[in-house]
Design a protein around this motif. Structure first.
Motif, PDB file in Angstrom:
ATOM      1  N   ILE A  89       0.839  -1.198   0.000  1.00 14.66           N
ATOM      2  CA  ILE A  89       0.000   0.000   0.000  1.00 14.66           C
ATOM      3  C   ILE A  89       0.870   1.243   0.000  1.00 14.66           C
ATOM      4  O   ILE A  89       2.054   1.185   0.339  1.00 14.66           O
ATOM      5  CB  ILE A  89      -0.946   0.069   1.221  1.00 14.66           C
ATOM      6  N   ILE A  90       0.273   2.339  -0.389  1.00  8.75           N
ATOM      7  CA  ILE A  90       0.928   3.637  -0.211  1.00  8.75           C
ATOM      8  C   ILE A  90       0.519   4.115   1.179  1.00  8.75           C
ATOM      9  O   ILE A  90      -0.662   4.299   1.455  1.00  8.75           O
ATOM     10  CB  ILE A  90       0.471   4.623  -1.298  1.00  8.75           C
ATOM     11  N   LEU A  91       1.489   4.272   2.028  1.00  5.81           N
ATOM     12  CA  LEU A  91       1.200   4.476   3.453  1.00  5.81           C
ATOM     13  C   LEU A  91       0.403   5.739   3.736  1.00  5.81           C
ATOM     14  O   LEU A  91      -0.324   5.788   4.722  1.00  5.81           O
ATOM     15  CB  LEU A  91       2.505   4.479   4.260  1.00  5.81           C
ATOM     16  N   ASN A  92       0.546   6.767   2.882  1.00  4.96           N
ATOM     17  CA  ASN A  92      -0.196   7.993   3.169  1.00  4.96           C
ATOM     18  C   ASN A  92      -1.331   8.228   2.163  1.00  4.96           C
ATOM     19  O   ASN A  92      -1.800   9.340   1.999  1.00  4.96           O
ATOM     20  CB  ASN A  92       0.742   9.206   3.190  1.00  4.96           C
ATOM     21  N   ASP A  93      -1.801   7.163   1.533  1.00 13.05           N
ATOM     22  CA  ASP A  93      -2.944   7.298   0.624  1.00 13.05           C
ATOM     23  C   ASP A  93      -4.196   7.553   1.461  1.00 13.05           C
ATOM     24  O   ASP A  93      -4.622   6.692   2.238  1.00 13.05           O
ATOM     25  CB  ASP A  93      -3.104   6.013  -0.199  1.00 13.05           C
ATOM     26  N   PRO A  94      -4.815   8.725   1.304  1.00 15.51           N
ATOM     27  CA  PRO A  94      -5.936   9.080   2.178  1.00 15.51           C
ATOM     28  C   PRO A  94      -7.167   8.197   1.988  1.00 15.51           C
ATOM     29  O   PRO A  94      -8.010   8.123   2.869  1.00 15.51           O
ATOM     30  CB  PRO A  94      -6.240  10.540   1.798  1.00 15.51           C
ATOM     31  N   THR A  95      -7.258   7.537   0.824  1.00 17.83           N
ATOM     32  CA  THR A  95      -8.475   6.745   0.591  1.00 17.83           C
ATOM     33  C   THR A  95      -8.377   5.326   1.133  1.00 17.83           C
ATOM     34  O   THR A  95      -9.376   4.627   1.195  1.00 17.83           O
ATOM     35  CB  THR A  95      -8.804   6.680  -0.914  1.00 17.83           C
ATOM     36  N   THR A  96      -7.175   4.887   1.486  1.00 16.62           N
ATOM     37  CA  THR A  96      -7.045   3.499   1.923  1.00 16.62           C
ATOM     38  C   THR A  96      -6.242   3.306   3.202  1.00 16.62           C
ATOM     39  O   THR A  96      -6.455   2.337   3.920  1.00 16.62           O
ATOM     40  CB  THR A  96      -6.361   2.646   0.836  1.00 16.62           C
ATOM     41  N   ALA A  97      -5.322   4.205   3.474  1.00 14.29           N
ATOM     42  CA  ALA A  97      -4.403   3.991   4.605  1.00 14.29           C
ATOM     43  C   ALA A  97      -5.140   3.817   5.932  1.00 14.29           C
ATOM     44  O   ALA A  97      -4.726   3.037   6.788  1.00 14.29           O
ATOM     45  CB  ALA A  97      -3.398   5.141   4.694  1.00 14.29           C
ATOM     46  N   ILE A 126       6.692  -2.944   2.965  1.00 14.50           N
ATOM     47  CA  ILE A 126       5.244  -3.019   2.740  1.00 14.50           C
ATOM     48  C   ILE A 126       4.701  -2.015   1.734  1.00 14.50           C
ATOM     49  O   ILE A 126       3.531  -2.050   1.386  1.00 14.50           O
ATOM     50  CB  ILE A 126       4.468  -2.859   4.070  1.00 14.50           C
ATOM     51  N   GLU A 127       5.558  -1.110   1.272  1.00 15.40           N
ATOM     52  CA  GLU A 127       5.053  -0.072   0.351  1.00 15.40           C
ATOM     53  C   GLU A 127       4.740  -0.643  -1.032  1.00 15.40           C
ATOM     54  O   GLU A 127       5.333  -1.629  -1.463  1.00 15.40           O
ATOM     55  CB  GLU A 127       6.101   1.044   0.207  1.00 15.40           C
ATOM     56  N   ASP A 128       3.824   0.034  -1.719  1.00 15.85           N
ATOM     57  CA  ASP A 128       3.359  -0.406  -3.031  1.00 15.85           C
ATOM     58  C   ASP A 128       4.184   0.247  -4.122  1.00 15.85           C
ATOM     59  O   ASP A 128       3.971   1.406  -4.475  1.00 15.85           O
ATOM     60  CB  ASP A 128       1.874  -0.033  -3.195  1.00 15.85           C
ATOM     61  N   TYR A 129       5.099  -0.508  -4.712  1.00 15.94           N
ATOM     62  CA  TYR A 129       5.914   0.015  -5.810  1.00 15.94           C
ATOM     63  C   TYR A 129       5.304  -0.349  -7.161  1.00 15.94           C
ATOM     64  O   TYR A 129       5.625   0.248  -8.172  1.00 15.94           O
ATOM     65  CB  TYR A 129       7.347  -0.536  -5.724  1.00 15.94           C
ATOM     66  N   ALA A 130       4.463  -1.358  -7.170  1.00 13.07           N
ATOM     67  CA  ALA A 130       3.855  -1.802  -8.435  1.00 13.07           C
ATOM     68  C   ALA A 130       2.570  -1.042  -8.746  1.00 13.07           C
ATOM     69  O   ALA A 130       2.050  -1.144  -9.853  1.00 13.07           O
ATOM     70  CB  ALA A 130       3.549  -3.297  -8.376  1.00 13.07           C
ATOM     71  N   HIS A 134      -0.389  -1.552  -7.771  1.00 15.56           N
ATOM     72  CA  HIS A 134      -1.496  -2.468  -8.066  1.00 15.56           C
ATOM     73  C   HIS A 134      -2.370  -2.618  -6.825  1.00 15.56           C
ATOM     74  O   HIS A 134      -3.590  -2.492  -6.894  1.00 15.56           O
ATOM     75  CB  HIS A 134      -0.902  -3.828  -8.488  1.00 15.56           C
ATOM     76  N   GLY A 135      -1.728  -2.834  -5.685  1.00 16.81           N
ATOM     77  CA  GLY A 135      -2.449  -2.958  -4.421  1.00 16.81           C
ATOM     78  C   GLY A 135      -3.228  -1.706  -4.082  1.00 16.81           C
ATOM     79  O   GLY A 135      -4.314  -1.765  -3.503  1.00 16.81           O
ATOM     80  N   THR A 136      -2.681  -0.575  -4.466  1.00 14.02           N
ATOM     81  CA  THR A 136      -3.362   0.694  -4.189  1.00 14.02           C
ATOM     82  C   THR A 136      -4.695   0.739  -4.939  1.00 14.02           C
ATOM     83  O   THR A 136      -5.712   1.156  -4.381  1.00 14.02           O
ATOM     84  CB  THR A 136      -2.473   1.866  -4.639  1.00 14.02           C
ATOM     85  N   ILE A 137      -4.695   0.302  -6.181  1.00  9.81           N
ATOM     86  CA  ILE A 137      -5.923   0.341  -6.972  1.00  9.81           C
ATOM     87  C   ILE A 137      -6.952  -0.640  -6.413  1.00  9.81           C
ATOM     88  O   ILE A 137      -8.114  -0.292  -6.203  1.00  9.81           O
ATOM     89  CB  ILE A 137      -5.624   0.010  -8.452  1.00  9.81           C
ATOM     90  N   THR A 138      -6.542  -1.862  -6.141  1.00  6.06           N
ATOM     91  CA  THR A 138      -7.507  -2.854  -5.670  1.00  6.06           C
ATOM     92  C   THR A 138      -7.999  -2.538  -4.264  1.00  6.06           C
ATOM     93  O   THR A 138      -9.165  -2.773  -3.944  1.00  6.06           O
ATOM     94  CB  THR A 138      -6.936  -4.281  -5.727  1.00  6.06           C
ATOM     95  N   SER A 139      -7.139  -1.956  -3.429  1.00  8.49           N
ATOM     96  CA  SER A 139      -7.624  -1.615  -2.093  1.00  8.49           C
ATOM     97  C   SER A 139      -8.550  -0.406  -2.144  1.00  8.49           C
ATOM     98  O   SER A 139      -9.466  -0.290  -1.327  1.00  8.49           O
ATOM     99  CB  SER A 139      -6.477  -1.385  -1.110  1.00  8.49           C
ATOM    100  N   ARG A 140      -8.364   0.469  -3.128  1.00  9.91           N
ATOM    101  CA  ARG A 140      -9.313   1.580  -3.291  1.00  9.91           C
ATOM    102  C   ARG A 140     -10.685   1.057  -3.672  1.00  9.91           C
ATOM    103  O   ARG A 140     -11.711   1.605  -3.257  1.00  9.91           O
ATOM    104  CB  ARG A 140      -8.816   2.557  -4.364  1.00  9.91           C
ATOM    105  N   GLY A 156       5.717  -6.727 -10.420  1.00 17.09           N
ATOM    106  CA  GLY A 156       4.402  -7.316 -10.663  1.00 17.09           C
ATOM    107  C   GLY A 156       4.398  -8.831 -10.563  1.00 17.09           C
ATOM    108  O   GLY A 156       3.420  -9.474 -10.951  1.00 17.09           O
ATOM    109  N   ASP A 157       5.501  -9.407 -10.070  1.00 14.99           N
ATOM    110  CA  ASP A 157       5.598 -10.857  -9.936  1.00 14.99           C
ATOM    111  C   ASP A 157       5.218 -11.300  -8.527  1.00 14.99           C
ATOM    112  O   ASP A 157       5.444 -10.589  -7.559  1.00 14.99           O
ATOM    113  CB  ASP A 157       7.034 -11.328 -10.210  1.00 14.99           C
TER     114      ASP A 157
END
Lengths: 68, 337
Positions: B96-104, B118-122, B124-130, B151-152
């Motif tokens: 995840i992006i740790l300071n993403d206001p919509t998911t953190a 734990i940060e999201d470099y791909a 992908h997790g940010t989109i699906t968790s949103r 992405g692997d």
């Protein structure tokens, strides 16, 4: 280095596996063990547990693409 | 109630005082045109004011992301106060992006199984968790990072993450990734998914993007007890969506697999999967998971495709909640409310 999945629930076998690499996954629910080892040890591990009980850990992909 | 009003005179101290006397809160006053925004319990009081030319209730806008949620019946769930409160979801993804206001805010626990942190470099997790937090905004998430920056995803990481999630008593797990594999549900990963499902962990997983040939559902989507999600695109089964083997019963169902965020359009079974997970989580605020899972496939729309393409059909939260309401009214089922 390579990652393998090994099927065993034998404590002695698991102890033996530790000689061949790092145990990454040891389950309390299933008899699958995950190990990171050198390619040169694959044959020995197969001999230890049976070749049917050893396979490489697969690589999967995330399932998203940019649309048109 | 929030209202917009058009004035027939400029807003001055006299008009402001009249608003205050009526208990009307002034939220907005335009400097460009004679328009004000107010909040009041009494709409008639606004309409009776002499300087108000006309007024109406302030409308709700629809952001582009929400167009997707509309299509799968989410507003209906939210209007019934089903937001997924009390539901714990394991989100196996790229972090995840740790300071993403919509998911953190939703994450209560983190674990990294990639060695990257734990940060999201791909991204992908940010989109699906949103997607998850848009549908079930009051659910809690466990961040299990299994996808690396490329992405692997390593299979051992999935075993580790699923077992970690199981021991954290999660009720649902979302897996938006797949291993391309011709499997009838008897590979070790699929067997492990079945084992966890039997122990009460509901695993929602993607059907894969390796379609449209037969037998292209990816693992662990082939696990018999997994809820395997294919994707629709423009009301059709997406060409890339994995197709099951004859009589395999996979995919289980399909869901919208497209998402527009700003000027970017994303598609894939990665998108479809959290749509289903989110719907189940939202409904779990009012219904038991057992009842939801029993009704899940009946609450799908038939798109007219073969079973190995659409499964039981396209999920719709609104249909599903109507079905569960009927079950509840008939005296069966364990409704929570």
């Amino acid at each position: 280095m390579t990652r393998l999945l090994v099927r065993t629930n034998n404590i002695t076998t698991i102890k033996e596996l530790k000689k061949y690499g790092e145990i990454l996954f040891l389950s309390s629910l299933t008899d699958i063990v995950g190990i990171e080892t050198k390619e040169e040890f694959i044959t020995r591990i197969q001999q230890l547990v049976g070749s049917d009980n050893v396979r490489e850990s697969k690589t999967g992909k995330m399932l998203i693409q940019r649309g048109s | 109630m929030k209202m917009l009003a058009r004035l027939n005179v400029p807003l001055g101290p006299t008009e402001t005082e009249q608003l205050e006397r009526q208990g009307i809160s002034l939220l907005y006053a335009s400097r460009l045109c004679g328009l004000i925004g107010v909040e009041t319990e009494n709409a008639e009081a606004v309409m009776s004011l002499p300087f108000i030319k006309e007024c109406r209730e302030s409308q709700k806008g629809i952001a582009l992301f929400n167009a997707a949620l509309q299509q799968i019946g989410i507003p209906s769930l939210h209007s019934q106060a089903m937001f997924g409160a009390g539901v714990l979801i394991a989100h196996l993804n790229s972090g995840i992006i740790l300071n993403d206001p919509t998911t953190a805010y939703a994450y209560i626990e983190h674990a990294d199984f990639t060695g990257e942190g734990i940060e999201d470099y791909a991204m992908h997790g940010t989109i699906t968790s949103r997607i998850l937090t848009a549908i079930a905004p009051e659910s809690a998430l466990l961040n299990a990072k299994v996808i690396d920056r490329n992405g692997d995803v390593d299979e051992i990481a999935v075993f580790q993450a699923l077992e970690w999630a199981y021991h954290h008593d999660v009720q649902l797990a979302n897996l938006s990734f797949g291993f391309p594999c011709l499997c009838e549900g008897n590979c070790w990963l699929c067997e492990f998914v079945d084992l966890l499902s039997e122990r009460g962990l509901t695993i929602v997983t993607a059907a894969g993007n390796w379609g449209p040939e037969i037998g292209t559902v990816s693992c662990p989507g082939n696990a018999r007890q997994a809820i395997t999600v294919g994707a629709t695109s423009d009301n059709e089964i997406a060409e890339y969506s994995g197709r099951g083997l004859p009589s395999q019963g996979k995919p289980s169902l399909v869901a919208l697999g497209q998402l527009q965020i700003g000027r970017f359009r994303f598609e894939g079974t990665s998108i479809a999967t959290p749509m289903v997970t989110g719907i189940i989580a939202a409904l779990m605020e009012s219904y038991s998971k057992a009842d939801i899972l029993s009704a899940l496939f009946s609450g799908c729309e038939d798109l007219g495709y073969e079973e190995n393409e659409q499964g039981n059909g396209r999920v719709n939260g609104s249909l599903l909640s109507k079905l569960l309401n009927e079950v509840n009214r008939n005296g069966f089922g364990g409704a929570k409310k």
